[in-house]
Design an enzyme around this catalytic site. Structure first.
Site, PDB file in Angstrom:
ATOM      1  N   ASP A  58     -20.084  85.973  26.104  1.00 42.31           N
ATOM      2  CA  ASP A  58     -19.497  86.685  27.234  1.00 42.31           C
ATOM      3  C   ASP A  58     -20.044  88.118  27.274  1.00 42.31           C
ATOM      4  O   ASP A  58     -20.187  88.760  26.231  1.00 42.31           O
ATOM      5  CB  ASP A  58     -17.970  86.699  27.062  1.00 42.31           C
ATOM      6  CG  ASP A  58     -17.253  87.073  28.342  1.00 42.31           C
ATOM      7  OD1 ASP A  58     -17.924  87.210  29.386  1.00 42.31           O
ATOM      8  OD2 ASP A  58     -16.022  87.228  28.285  1.00 42.31           O
ATOM      9  N   GLU A 102     -44.988  89.311  40.217  1.00 42.08           N
ATOM     10  CA  GLU A 102     -43.963  88.266  40.162  1.00 42.08           C
ATOM     11  C   GLU A 102     -44.513  86.985  39.546  1.00 42.08           C
ATOM     12  O   GLU A 102     -43.909  86.400  38.653  1.00 42.08           O
ATOM     13  CB  GLU A 102     -43.469  87.992  41.583  1.00 42.08           C
ATOM     14  CG  GLU A 102     -42.396  86.934  41.667  1.00 42.08           C
ATOM     15  CD  GLU A 102     -41.101  87.409  41.043  1.00 42.08           C
ATOM     16  OE1 GLU A 102     -40.559  88.405  41.523  1.00 42.08           O
ATOM     17  OE2 GLU A 102     -40.641  86.790  40.067  1.00 42.08           O
ATOM     18  N   SER A 138     -35.734  88.420  38.551  1.00 44.42           N
ATOM     19  CA  SER A 138     -36.968  87.627  38.599  1.00 44.42           C
ATOM     20  C   SER A 138     -37.351  87.142  37.217  1.00 44.42           C
ATOM     21  O   SER A 138     -38.005  86.116  37.080  1.00 44.42           O
ATOM     22  CB  SER A 138     -38.125  88.495  39.082  1.00 44.42           C
ATOM     23  OG  SER A 138     -38.009  88.736  40.434  1.00 44.42           O
ATOM     24  N   GLY A 186     -14.464  86.935  30.284  1.00 47.50           N
ATOM     25  CA  GLY A 186     -14.488  85.741  31.132  1.00 47.50           C
ATOM     26  C   GLY A 186     -15.507  85.893  32.250  1.00 47.50           C
ATOM     27  O   GLY A 186     -16.280  86.849  32.279  1.00 47.50           O
ATOM     28  N   ASP A 195     -43.365  85.271  35.987  1.00 51.37           N
ATOM     29  CA  ASP A 195     -42.684  83.968  35.958  1.00 51.37           C
ATOM     30  C   ASP A 195     -43.441  82.985  35.077  1.00 51.37           C
ATOM     31  O   ASP A 195     -42.844  82.269  34.264  1.00 51.37           O
ATOM     32  CB  ASP A 195     -42.588  83.389  37.381  1.00 51.37           C
ATOM     33  CG  ASP A 195     -41.751  84.255  38.313  1.00 51.37           C
ATOM     34  OD1 ASP A 195     -41.077  85.185  37.816  1.00 51.37           O
ATOM     35  OD2 ASP A 195     -41.788  84.016  39.539  1.00 51.37           O
TER      36      ASP A 195
END
Ligand SMILES: *[C@@H]1O[C@H](CO)[C@@H](O)[C@H](O)[C@H]1NC(C)=O
Ligand SMILES: *[C@@H]1O[C@H](CO)[C@@H](O)[C@H](O)[C@H]1NC(C)=O
Ligand SMILES: *[C@@H]1O[C@H](CO)[C@@H](O)[C@H](O)[C@H]1NC(C)=O
Ligand SMILES: *[C@@H]1O[C@H](CO)[C@@H](O)[C@H](O)[C@H]1NC(C)=O
Ligand SMILES: *[C@@H]1O[C@H](CO)[C@@H](O)[C@H](O)[C@H]1NC(C)=O
Ligand SMILES: *[C@@H]1O[C@H](CO)[C@@H](O)[C@H](O)[C@H]1NC(C)=O
Length: 644
Positions: free
Chosen positions: A602, A306, A561, A621, A310
């Site tokens: 979208d 993780e 993540s 939408g 990141d």
């Protein structure tokens, strides 16, 4: 954690020896909170011994939270005349701190019941009153019956099923602990990040040192549907090739022990995935350790995955902007740090006596020195400034903690927004289900892992209306980098509707329009279909196959993540552009995002399955799968630069 309630109580036995009062209730008592189900694997045992010491903590209600929406819109709605006029920390304290009356009335009640003044104290931020007591006295004070609960791990704690407060005090109180709280603690990613070991580049893993790695196509855009790189993300979202170091700008990534990054892994990633903005070797995040925060010497995706993921992307996409790492918690695994311990460190007024907002659910310090790696200092309160953007890739099932606990934490994100901080969280990696695929049974408890029945299980903090919830998208299988993305399919992206938080006004017309044009096809026994609940996520970005330096090689990681730090990087770059022209940071961005759906591509394909269903479908939408869609940096920047 569970052990601590008992252990701490025992320590206090030395501190006082009061006899039980008979109680002289001032006004009649009414039930304040009740627990209908026992979550997790807790089993109720015998009645607790009346003489067991117990430290009661009374969480006082903050004032003016009913005006949250009005306050937030004033500083973050694009049509507000006071857009961007953020509050100081002192203004926040003055507006929300519990009133003097709340403290006075609560103390008067305790004294009237025979609690001596020397056993009552209150925290610096005035949010908590602490009473050194016993189980027997607490039972009288609260009209409660305490029992001993045990779980499969052998953890033991004392809890009751309901408790009451005098009518003249109830209105001032959020919660009392320990009472009905039975804990279940999990992180979104610690267990659920979907991972393909050694899959990229083939055969690279055992080839340190990094400098000798070949660089086949590290910046190529030919394979972005299989391997996501900084180059792919820049191409997908029009992110500029370089960031810039702007005075006053900042970007924070939060990691919880035992997760922590490894510098050599970052070095390896930066040396290969340069994309025209090479992060120099040994570039490190600014390390803000909290409550014993440390860098683990261990390897493996469970420890480094993780954090490396990141930081590789937060740093690569914003360099030369500094990135701050809030590394939270020591290595005491039974009492791990939570979001609240992190929030304490950036807001001293939130801190309770022993750290964390809630001594039952959060880590409590100092930790006993006999545990190796224990943090034996005082809880760190207000020791760091909040960065202008904060991205967090951890979360838990909304219903795993009492509503009052969720509300207090959510209100903290509101305060950060009022002070001009953008807070974003991953939306979750298990679709409409909760951690490990759990769903909610009719009695409110959770189903076993990945059950094919039950009610949808929304994830927090994404379900809090005062954060930006970031979902996952992906290029279609075999697709090219300029193809339209679909909802992530390596894993189902987290989304749905809260069971606790109201539909915020910024989302009102988006959710209305969603229901006007689409019938999700589930009734009220499956999810909160009142159309009055906060829907999430707000946005979605690519979240599949992020190549990440780890353990001397590369692995591909999938999960929301990955998408949250990427979006955080985009907002950080936009803050930099605003600071350069003398404007402030963007703060809470949701009202602007929903007012400008045109800056998003979208996403209208895919769904977020779970609980034996297809979940919701991505549609035209906003939808509870991919939110407004995937942001375009240049368009988003234009919108924010035009605002005051
Ligand atoms: C794309 O990446 C995958 C996964 O690493 C790899 O198996 C495949 O060979 C790559 N394709 C090309 C054209 O580079
Ligand atoms: C980065 O720096 C470290 C320590 O100075 C060194 O051992 C390593 O070879 C360098 N890596 C690269 C890719 O230059
Ligand atoms: C980045 O962080 C380093 C180390 O804390 C500091 O020396 C430098 O001034 C920072 N740069 C900027 C632009 O803030
Ligand atoms: C926090 O920010 C204030 C105001 O900019 C500054 O004076 C203070 O030194 C900062 N504190 C820390 C711990 O960086
Ligand atoms: C649905 O959400 C609303 C608004 O947050 C809440 O008041 C209501 O209790 C929720 N209903 C259920 C069944 O969770
Ligand atoms: C809701 O739908 C489920 C099947 O999806 C059904 O079993 C249940 O009876 C329905 N409940 C109500 C209240 O209609």
């Amino acid at each position: 954690m569970a052990f601590s309630a008992v252990a701490r109580a025992l320590c206090l036995a030395v501190a006082f020896a009061s006899t039980l009062s008979q109680g002289h209730p001032t006004s009649p008592k009414l039930v304040h909170e009740r627990r209908d189900v026992v979550h997790g694997d807790w089993v109720k045992g015998a009645r607790a011994d009346a003489k067991t010491p117990l430290t009661l903590r009374i969480g006082l209600k903050q004032r003016n939270l009913e005006r949250a929406e009005e306050f937030m819109n004033a500083v973050s709605h694009p049509r507000s005349e006071t857009y961007g006029k953020f509050w100081s920390a002192q203004q926040v304290v003055d507006m929300f701190a519990p009133s003097d009356d709340a403290i006075a009335e609560t103390k008067a009640w305790l004294l009237s019941e025979g609690v001596t003044a020397d056993r009552i104290s209150h925290s610096a931020g005035r949010n908590w009153i602490k009473v050194s007591s016993t189980v027997g006295e607490a039972e009288t004070l609260l009209d409660a019956v305490y029992s001993v609960y045990e779980n499969e791990d052998g953890a033991v704690l004392v809890a009751c099923e309901s408790y009451s407060l005098p009518t003249n005090v109830r209105g001032f109180v959020d919660l009392v602990t320990p009472t009905i709280q039975l804990e279940e603690r999990e992180a979104v990613t610690r267990r659920s990040v979907v991972e393909k070991r050694d899959s990229f580049p083939p055969g690279f893993k055992k080839l340190p040192p990094w400098a000798h790695h070949p660089k086949p196509g590290a910046d190529s855009l030919k394979n972005c549907s299989e391997v996501t790189t900084p180059a792919c993300l820049r191409a997908l979202y029009d992110i500029p090739p370089k960031g810039s170091a702007v005075k006053g700008n900042s970007y924070g990534i939060v990691e919880f022990a035992p997760q922590s990054y490894n510098q050599e892994d970052l070095n390896g990633f930066f040396s290969v995935y340069t994309n025209g903005n090479k992060v120099p070797n040994n570039t490190a995040p600014i390390f803000n350790g909290i409550d014993g925060g440390y860098l683990s010497p261990e390897g493996g995706s469970g420890v480094r995955g993780e954090s490396n993921l990141d930081l590789c992307y937060a740093m690569a996409l914003t360099y030369p902007q500094n990135v701050t790492l809030y590394q939270v918690g020591d290595s005491v695994a039974w009492n791990p740090a939570t979001n609240n311990n992190f929030l304490d460190a950036i807001d001293g007024s939130y801190c309770s006596f022993q750290g964390g907002d809630d001594p039952v659910w959060d880590a409590v310090y100092p930790h006993d020195a006999s545990t190796p790696g224990a943090y034996t200092g005082q809880p760190q309160c207000g020791v760091y400034n909040a960065t202008k953007v904060i991205s967090v890739s951890y979360g838990s099932n909304e219903g795993a903690r009492p509503a009052s606990y969720r509300a207090r934490e959510c209100a903290e994100y509101l305060k950060l927004g009022l002070m001009g901080v953008t807070v974003m969280f991953s939306s979750g990696d298990t679709g409409v289900a909760g951690l490990r695929g759990q769903c909610v049974k009719p009695d409110g408890s959770y189903t076993p892992v990945a059950a094919d029945y039950g009610q949808f299980n929304p994830m927090f903090p994404g379900s809090c209306p005062w954060v930006t919830s970031v979902g996952g998208s992906a290029l279609p299988a075999g697709g090219r980098v300029n193809d339209r993305e679909v909802a992530s399919y390596n894993f189902p992206t987290g989304g749905g509707f809260s069971n606790l938080f109201n539909l915020p006004s910024y989302q009102n017309s988006a959710v209305k329009s969603y229901y006007a044009h689409h019938n999700p096809g589930y009734n009220a026994s499956v999810y909160n279909n009142t159309q009055k609940a906060r829907g999430f996520p707000d946005v979605a970005l690519n979240s599949q196959n992020y190549v990440t330096g780890i353990d001397g090689g590369f692995q591909l990681f999938s999960g929301t993540s990955a998408s949250s730090p990427t979006f955080g990087a985009m907002i950080t770059l936009i803050n930099g552009e605003r600071l350069k022209i003398g404007k402030g940071p963007v703060g809470f961005i949701n009202p602007v995002l929903y007012a400008h759906p045109e800056v998003f591509t979208d996403i209208t394909e895919g769904h977020n399955s779970g609980c034996g269903t297809q979940g919701f479908a991505a549609v035209k939408g906003w939808d509870p799968v991919t939110g407004l869609g995937a942001p375009n940096y240049e368009k988003l920047k234009k919108v924010f630069l035009a605002l005051p």
